[in-house]
Design a protein around this motif. Structure first.
Motif, PDB file in Angstrom:
ATOM      1  N   GLN A   9      -8.493  -2.122   4.125  1.00 22.51           N
ATOM      2  CA  GLN A   9      -7.761  -2.603   2.951  1.00 22.51           C
ATOM      3  C   GLN A   9      -8.602  -3.595   2.153  1.00 22.51           C
ATOM      4  O   GLN A   9      -8.622  -3.562   0.911  1.00 22.51           O
ATOM      5  N   SER A  45      -3.829  -8.973   3.979  1.00 19.79           N
ATOM      6  CA  SER A  45      -4.694  -8.197   4.869  1.00 19.79           C
ATOM      7  C   SER A  45      -5.406  -9.095   5.880  1.00 19.79           C
ATOM      8  O   SER A  45      -5.776  -8.648   6.967  1.00 19.79           O
ATOM      9  N   MET A  98       0.815  -1.205   0.000  1.00 18.04           N
ATOM     10  CA  MET A  98       0.000   0.000   0.000  1.00 18.04           C
ATOM     11  C   MET A  98       0.858   1.267   0.000  1.00 18.04           C
ATOM     12  O   MET A  98       0.550   2.230  -0.724  1.00 18.04           O
TER      13      MET A  98
END
Length: 576
Positions: free
Chosen positions: A304, A328, A227
């Motif tokens: 996420q 995640s 990310m």
């Protein structure tokens, strides 16, 4: 097995007897790394089962992670089985046999350590006389193993290691067709998945091999890097990201839009600004929640996953977003994930039994194997930390590069996506004709259709994620290059002139099926735009409008391409 009829009072008082002494199995589960004591050692009451579930353990997390990794592997190997022969097989556009031979010459003509280090692949040790069979065998083996893990929710290091080696073997000979960032991301995720499992046992919840907290944190570290890499490359890249206008273009110009992309593109301008701001928040701020304790880590996981679901809904980005969901999941412990498992029987009851035994101080005696496993877990943490140094330096650099590997095994990589946004969508359209003279009057050019990328104006955008049409994606890149930069486009044209069934299997429509072979093929360059809802084109059922830019490559025939193919050592179309 804990009984579902056990009274809440008795089970809670039972769990309150839990000791805090650091025995071997506890240290294996936590690897001397812990979040706050209150978070790690607290319990939550499970009304459905009648006993409490403990936070800070990851038995159910491991099952979910293994199934998620196996699902992505299964999709990737399915794509490989369906497309490898056409792309890198014996009659493929870029045969992997030729690539391996060139690597062999480059490293001195021997298949040894140098060749393996340059191109790690089991194909070096296989019979090259039938490379299609080799590629199919690797893909089918990968599908079988990943299918087993997906259905059973259990694996060992051997199975996960084999899956990693098999996919490595394909990616490293896939050349241009496997140059996407998610290939490295799957290999890194798959590598981490190896260390989730016991060495030999196929038990779903092996008592002597609890999930390592170090292993869980490697997955969390992966999603943080993914990310941050994606967010930083945007801030440092296209100005439309800081100007908050990128989403005005993205849905229309992304590689392979889906039906929802059409409607998302026509959202109000203020919604696009909100999307861009949300993107920056989720990619640049939310990842740091990972390090702020259990609850904030779970907030990161939820955001996420929701972010990736939105991306899945709004476009066909292969299995990239599905794959990004996988690490995640490591943000959640057993207490958070228990609702996903059946209340009675199975993994959830086994978990509660394990937790109650540990609370009573009944842990498996320490063994040599458990000690070795602890050393292995610590070694994994050290390895990931060491290989992360250049990755972190890249993240901090103003010259950040994305989707790059710093080691040949792609264990720790850099990531990023859409650092720049194309403001116009251009497409290459292949056209063929049966006319002898392509410049004569009355020449009729008929269009080929790809499986998914935009072509016919009234064809609804496809919905294929997590599946991946590799040729369609590469045609998107070719459209804003020239054919001189993408010579494989001319290779396709030559194969279409021969009505080559191998290449035509990657196409959605062949206008010359069951007819004569086309005499000429040309590439036309068009600018595509979504129709506006309510416009005359939209009411006619058209999703797109287009305007011709000019020729992408001039009309070619087999005779004219003979020298072009020979100069590149390509077999002449129709000669094999």
């Amino acid at each position: 097995m804990a009984s579902s009829s056990e009274s809440p009072e008795s089970s809670e008082s039972f769990l309150r007897k839990r000791r805090g002494d650091p025995l071997v199995s506890d240290s294996l589960s936590h690897d001397s790394c812990s979040e706050t004591a209150q978070d790690e050692h607290s319990t939550k009451y499970d009304k459905k089962v009648g006993v409490s579930s403990q936070t800070g353990t990851y038995w159910l997390t491991r099952i979910l992670l293994l199934r998620a990794i196996a699902f992505i592997y299964f999709v990737a190997f399915t794509v490989a089985y369906n497309q490898n022969k056409q792309l890198i097989g014996e009659k493929g556009l870029m045969p992997c046999k030729d690539y391996l031979r060139s690597v062999k010459r480059y490293v001195g003509g021997k298949i040894g350590i140098a060749a393996l280090a340059y191109t790690p692949s089991v194909l070096w040790f296989m019979d090259w006389s039938d490379m299609d069979a080799n590629l199919d065998g690797i893909a089918l083996a990968g599908m079988a193993l990943s299918g087993f893990v997906l259905l059973m929710g259990r694996a060992n290091m051997i199975i996960m290691g084999i899956l990693w080696i098999l996919y490595h073997s394909i990616v490293n000979v896939g050349q241009l067709w496997y140059s996407f960032g998610w290939e490295s991301q799957l290999l890194e995720t798959g590598f981490l998945g190896i260390f989730l499992c016991p060495l030999w046992s196929l038990a779903q919840m092996p008592r002597r091999c609890p999930p390592s907290l170090i292993s869980i944190w490697t997955f969390r570290w992966l999603v943080v890097r993914i990310m941050l890499g994606a967010g930083l490359i945007k801030i440092r890249g296209d100005r439309c990201w800081t100007g908050l206008t990128c989403m005005d273009y993205h849905y229309e110009t992304q590689p392979v839009p889906n039906p929802m992309s059409y409607y998302m593109h026509h959202s109000p301008w203020w919604f696009h600004r909100f999307e861009t701001l949300s993107n920056h928040f989720i990619e640049l701020v939310v990842p740091f929640f990972t390090f702020m304790g259990r609850r904030m880590c779970m907030v990161n996981g939820v955001l996420q996953i929701l972010f990736q679901v939105v991306l899945i809904i709004s476009g066909n980005l292969s299995f990239l977003n599905w794959l990004t969901i996988v690490p995640s999941l490591a943000c959640f412990d057993d207490a958070a994930l228990a609702f996903l498992f059946r209340p009675s029987g199975g993994a959830r009851q086994t978990l509660l039994k394990i937790q109650m035994e540990e609370a009573a101080g009944h842990r498996p005696p320490a063994t040599k194997g458990m000690l070795i496993r602890r050393v292995l877990n610590v070694s994994l943490g050290i390895l990931i930390a060491y290989l992360s140094v250049p990755v972190v330096m890249n993240l901090l650099s103003s010259r950040q590069v994305m989707n790059t590997s710093f080691d040949p095994l792609r264990i720790v990589n850099t990531y990023g996506a859409f650092g720049s946004i194309t403001k116009e969508r251009t497409e290459v359209v292949f056209q063929g004709t049966l006319s002898v003279n392509h410049t004569g009057e009355g020449v009729v050019w008929e269009e080929y259709e790809f499986l998914c990328k935009p072509g016919a104006l009234d064809r609804r955008p496809c919905l294929i994620s997590p599946y991946h049409y590799r040729l369609d994606w590469l045609m998107w890149f070719a459209a804003f290059q020239t054919y001189e930069q993408s010579e494989w486009v001319i290779h396709i044209a030559g194969r279409l002139l021969a009505n080559d069934s191998t290449i035509l299997s990657l196409m959605g429509h062949n206008p010359f099926q069951d007819r004569e072979k086309p005499r000429w093929i040309r590439g036309e360059h068009f600018r595509y735009k979504f129709t506006r809802p309510g416009s005359s084109s939209a009411t006619q059922g058209k999703w797109w409008v287009r305007k011709r830019i000019g020729p992408y490559f001039p009309p070619v025939n087999l005779d004219g391409l003979r020298g072009y193919f020979q100069s590149r050592n390509w077999p002449l179309p129709g000669s094999r």
